[in-house]
Scaffold this active site. Structure first.
Site, PDB file in Angstrom:
ATOM      1  N   GLY A 187      -3.848  59.634   3.084  1.00  0.00           N
ATOM      2  CA  GLY A 187      -4.456  58.690   4.007  1.00  0.00           C
ATOM      3  C   GLY A 187      -5.969  58.752   3.928  1.00  0.00           C
ATOM      4  O   GLY A 187      -6.661  58.173   4.753  1.00  0.00           O
ATOM      5  N   TYR A 235      -2.404  42.704   3.895  1.00  0.00           N
ATOM      6  CA  TYR A 235      -3.009  43.643   4.848  1.00  0.00           C
ATOM      7  C   TYR A 235      -4.324  43.129   5.436  1.00  0.00           C
ATOM      8  O   TYR A 235      -4.988  43.883   6.138  1.00  0.00           O
ATOM      9  CB  TYR A 235      -3.343  44.974   4.146  1.00  0.00           C
ATOM     10  CG  TYR A 235      -2.208  45.703   3.506  1.00  0.00           C
ATOM     11  CD1 TYR A 235      -1.139  46.180   4.263  1.00  0.00           C
ATOM     12  CD2 TYR A 235      -2.215  45.956   2.137  1.00  0.00           C
ATOM     13  CE1 TYR A 235      -0.111  46.890   3.655  1.00  0.00           C
ATOM     14  CE2 TYR A 235      -1.187  46.665   1.536  1.00  0.00           C
ATOM     15  CZ  TYR A 235      -0.144  47.130   2.305  1.00  0.00           C
ATOM     16  OH  TYR A 235       0.863  47.838   1.700  1.00  0.00           O
ATOM     17  N   ARG A 257      -3.098  42.533  -1.569  1.00  0.00           N
ATOM     18  CA  ARG A 257      -3.654  43.218  -0.397  1.00  0.00           C
ATOM     19  C   ARG A 257      -4.416  42.312   0.569  1.00  0.00           C
ATOM     20  O   ARG A 257      -4.251  42.456   1.776  1.00  0.00           O
ATOM     21  CB  ARG A 257      -4.522  44.410  -0.829  1.00  0.00           C
ATOM     22  CG  ARG A 257      -3.724  45.479  -1.603  1.00  0.00           C
ATOM     23  CD  ARG A 257      -4.512  46.748  -1.885  1.00  0.00           C
ATOM     24  NE  ARG A 257      -4.694  47.547  -0.696  1.00  0.00           N
ATOM     25  CZ  ARG A 257      -5.775  47.572   0.037  1.00  0.00           C
ATOM     26  NH1 ARG A 257      -6.834  46.870  -0.305  1.00  0.00           N
ATOM     27  NH2 ARG A 257      -5.834  48.302   1.123  1.00  0.00           N
ATOM     28  N   TYR A 298      -2.546  50.041  -5.415  1.00  0.00           N
ATOM     29  CA  TYR A 298      -1.705  48.982  -4.845  1.00  0.00           C
ATOM     30  C   TYR A 298      -2.145  47.589  -5.306  1.00  0.00           C
ATOM     31  O   TYR A 298      -2.038  46.620  -4.576  1.00  0.00           O
ATOM     32  CB  TYR A 298      -1.678  49.090  -3.300  1.00  0.00           C
ATOM     33  CG  TYR A 298      -1.406  50.499  -2.842  1.00  0.00           C
ATOM     34  CD1 TYR A 298      -0.162  51.072  -3.050  1.00  0.00           C
ATOM     35  CD2 TYR A 298      -2.402  51.282  -2.259  1.00  0.00           C
ATOM     36  CE1 TYR A 298       0.091  52.388  -2.677  1.00  0.00           C
ATOM     37  CE2 TYR A 298      -2.165  52.601  -1.886  1.00  0.00           C
ATOM     38  CZ  TYR A 298      -0.918  53.144  -2.102  1.00  0.00           C
ATOM     39  OH  TYR A 298      -0.673  54.445  -1.739  1.00  0.00           O
ATOM     40  N   PRO A 347      -2.931  62.580  -2.409  1.00  0.00           N
ATOM     41  CA  PRO A 347      -3.844  61.443  -2.436  1.00  0.00           C
ATOM     42  C   PRO A 347      -3.389  60.354  -3.409  1.00  0.00           C
ATOM     43  O   PRO A 347      -3.001  60.657  -4.536  1.00  0.00           O
ATOM     44  CB  PRO A 347      -5.163  62.071  -2.918  1.00  0.00           C
ATOM     45  CG  PRO A 347      -4.731  63.251  -3.733  1.00  0.00           C
ATOM     46  CD  PRO A 347      -3.480  63.777  -3.084  1.00  0.00           C
ATOM     47  N   GLY A 348      -3.402  59.134  -2.964  1.00  0.00           N
ATOM     48  CA  GLY A 348      -3.096  58.007  -3.849  1.00  0.00           C
ATOM     49  C   GLY A 348      -4.363  57.191  -4.046  1.00  0.00           C
ATOM     50  O   GLY A 348      -5.114  57.346  -5.029  1.00  0.00           O
ATOM     51  N   CYS A 352       1.120  28.491  -5.189  1.00  0.00           N
ATOM     52  CA  CYS A 352       1.441  27.425  -4.244  1.00  0.00           C
ATOM     53  C   CYS A 352       1.904  28.000  -2.920  1.00  0.00           C
ATOM     54  O   CYS A 352       3.090  28.029  -2.592  1.00  0.00           O
ATOM     55  CB  CYS A 352       2.475  26.477  -4.844  1.00  0.00           C
ATOM     56  SG  CYS A 352       1.692  25.449  -6.078  1.00  0.00           S
ATOM     57  N   GLU A 353       0.925  28.491  -2.193  1.00  0.00           N
ATOM     58  CA  GLU A 353       1.056  29.201  -0.919  1.00  0.00           C
ATOM     59  C   GLU A 353      -0.381  29.437  -0.508  1.00  0.00           C
ATOM     60  O   GLU A 353      -1.242  29.492  -1.373  1.00  0.00           O
ATOM     61  CB  GLU A 353       1.668  30.589  -1.153  1.00  0.00           C
ATOM     62  CG  GLU A 353       3.129  30.727  -0.862  1.00  0.00           C
ATOM     63  CD  GLU A 353       3.392  31.212   0.540  1.00  0.00           C
ATOM     64  OE1 GLU A 353       2.517  31.059   1.427  1.00  0.00           O
ATOM     65  OE2 GLU A 353       4.487  31.723   0.744  1.00  0.00           O
TER      66      GLU A 353
HETATM   67  C1  LIG Z   1       1.790  56.277  -0.002  1.00  0.00           C
HETATM   68  C2  LIG Z   1       1.906  57.722   0.199  1.00  0.00           C
HETATM   69  C3  LIG Z   1       0.809  58.553  -0.063  1.00  0.00           C
HETATM   70  C4  LIG Z   1      -0.531  58.037  -0.546  1.00  0.00           C
HETATM   71  O1  LIG Z   1      -1.232  57.346   0.423  1.00  0.00           O
HETATM   72  P1  LIG Z   1      -2.716  56.826   0.095  1.00  0.00           P
HETATM   73  O2  LIG Z   1      -3.154  56.142   1.326  1.00  0.00           O
HETATM   74  O3  LIG Z   1      -2.621  55.903  -1.073  1.00  0.00           O
HETATM   75  O4  LIG Z   1      -3.536  58.006  -0.248  1.00  0.00           O
HETATM   76  C5  LIG Z   1       0.993  59.919   0.096  1.00  0.00           C
HETATM   77  N1  LIG Z   1       2.167  60.430   0.511  1.00  0.00           N
HETATM   78  C6  LIG Z   1       3.237  59.655   0.793  1.00  0.00           C
HETATM   79  C7  LIG Z   1       4.500  60.284   1.211  1.00  0.00           C
HETATM   80  C8  LIG Z   1       3.133  58.275   0.643  1.00  0.00           C
HETATM   81  O5  LIG Z   1       4.191  57.514   0.922  1.00  0.00           O
END
Ligand SMILES: *Cc1c(COP(=O)(O)O)cnc(C)c1O
Length: 401
Positions: free
Chosen positions: A220, A304, A300, A358, A262-263, A330-331
């Site tokens: 997060g 979002y 996104r 994402y 971390p993503g 077409c939206e």
């Molecule tokens: C999506 C997810 C993340 C990564 O979240 P980010 O906001 O992209 O850092 C980490 N752990 C779990 C279990 C997730 O589903």
């Protein structure tokens, strides 16, 4: 023009648009920021690959020393294919069948189970022979968009901390070996206090599980999207987490590792979606810049309400004018309303920033428009095509008419 802008223009020239480009050096920088912030306590990072699963990206992240967090069995298989060792993969699914969980077990990866009924079945089948992690819902509001929060009372994720007593009963009666407790309260958390409150909840719960090796705080971490935006202060978080663990470990009697997943933090800023302006359209209300892409490639903004910074790589020094930047789907398909951008002409090359996480991953072929190609800008060496642009034949593949 900056080096990255030159590389982006060269990529568009060589591979055409729409095109995703990923800057490997940016991923490295972000990873190093994390490892630097968390040197005071044994910490491991598992890249949450649902943000971006291209195998070339997985291999780059692997080369940095990261583990991998996966949310589906196919992500697990992609991770193994990319070269991650099973013990460096964490499988954190939700609403999956026992069969999918067992398949992951047979591949030897770490399992993170988020449902009591699955734990019961798993415990009945395997007892304590295969240690697991348990995903808890600490019921902490992470702030930000409700769609990306996972810790609230209506969330489908995790086992409520109010069910700890039940969880404990299941663990005792089946002999399950719980080696980790996990939480992930959502995305885009600015306030490090959210992590620390969650950690306090995990510490509380940990007292009931004597065989733990780690506590996993999920992810997060926020990254800046708009000019002037801040990112999560991870060096402050690193210090506070280390201090909190030091106190807790005296009580618990053993050291525990801290895990993160971390993503976005690793790959968001590394990615750009390059598009070409097909039309400039003056209406009675606004000036539209219509580009050769849409929410089929970057969802996104529509999904979002996310802000993605846009630059005009063809006319960076042009006089700024107001535009509404839209796609060709077409939206209603708006990337940006009332954005001040250097004057746009048809065929100009625009870049959407922060498109690494994402972006491609949530793309589709809606309207029978093909998905973009992906290109890696390596830390050294030339631009490398890492996924071919979809073709018309790809749209027909698998159809049995
Ligand atoms: C999506 C997810 C993340 C990564 O979240 P980010 O906001 O992209 O850092 C980490 N752990 C779990 C279990 C997730 O589903």
């Amino acid at each position: 023009m900056s080096a990255i802008n030159e590389a982006l223009r060269a990529a568009a020239e060589q591979f055409g648009t729409p095109l995703y480009v990923y800057d490997a050096a940016s991923i490295t920088r972000q990873y190093q920021k994390l490892t630097t912030a968390f040197t005071s306590h044994p910490t491991r990072f598992f890249y949450a690959c649902k943000a971006l699963t291209n195998v070339a990206i997985l291999r780059h992240v692997l080369s940095l020393g990261s583990g991998l967090d996966c949310v589906s069995i196919n992500e697990v298989k992609l991770g193994l294919h990319a070269g991650f060792a099973p013990e460096n993969i964490l499988f954190t699914p939700n609403s999956v069948t026992f069969e999918e969980l067992t398949e992951a077990k047979n591949l030897g990866v770490n399992l993170n189970i988020d449902n009591i009924s699955l734990l019961e079945r798993f415990g009945a089948a395997f007892g304590g022979s295969y240690p697991v992690c348990v995903r808890l819902n600490p019921h902490i509001e992470a702030g930000g968009n409700y769609k990306v929060q996972t810790g609230h009372i209506d969330s489908k994720f995790g086992i409520s901390i109010h069910q700890l007593r039940h969880l404990e009963r299941v663990v005792k009666s089946t002999g399950l070996h719980v080696r980790g407790l996990h939480m992930h309260t959502g995305s885009e958390i600015k306030d490090v206090g959210v992590f620390l409150r969650g950690l306090a909840v995990l510490f509380d719960a940990a007292g009931r599980f004597p065989d733990l090796d780690f506590l996993d705080l999920g992810s997060g971490f926020k990254v800046p999207y708009k000019p002037g935006d801040t990112e999560t202060d991870i060096s402050s978080l690193g210090q506070q987490v280390a201090a909190a663990f030091a106190t807790f470990e005296q009580e618990y009697g053993r050291p525990l590792e801290c895990w993160f997943e971390p993503g976005k933090y690793l790959v968001s800023e590394a990615g750009y979606l390059l598009v070409s302006v097909a039309v400039v359209k003056q209406t009675t209300a606004t000036v539209f810049a219509g580009v050769n892409s849409g929410f089929n490639h970057l969802i996104r903004p529509m999904f979002y309400d996310s802000y993605h910074h846009i630059s005009n790589l063809s006319n960076p020094a042009g006089a700024e004018r107001l535009y509404t930047v839209v796609g060709n789907i077409c939206e209603t398909d708006t990337f940006a309303w009332d954005r001040l951008l250097p004057e746009i002409h048809e065929n100009d090359l625009l870049a959407f920033h922060n498109a690494g996480a994402y972006g491609f991953e949530m793309s589709s072929s809606f309207n029978s428009r093909t998905r973009p190609a992906e290109v890696l800008l390596p830390e050294d060496g030339p631009l490398r095509l890492i996924r071919q642009r979809q073709t018309f034949e790809d749209l027909l593949a698998g159809q049995l008419a």
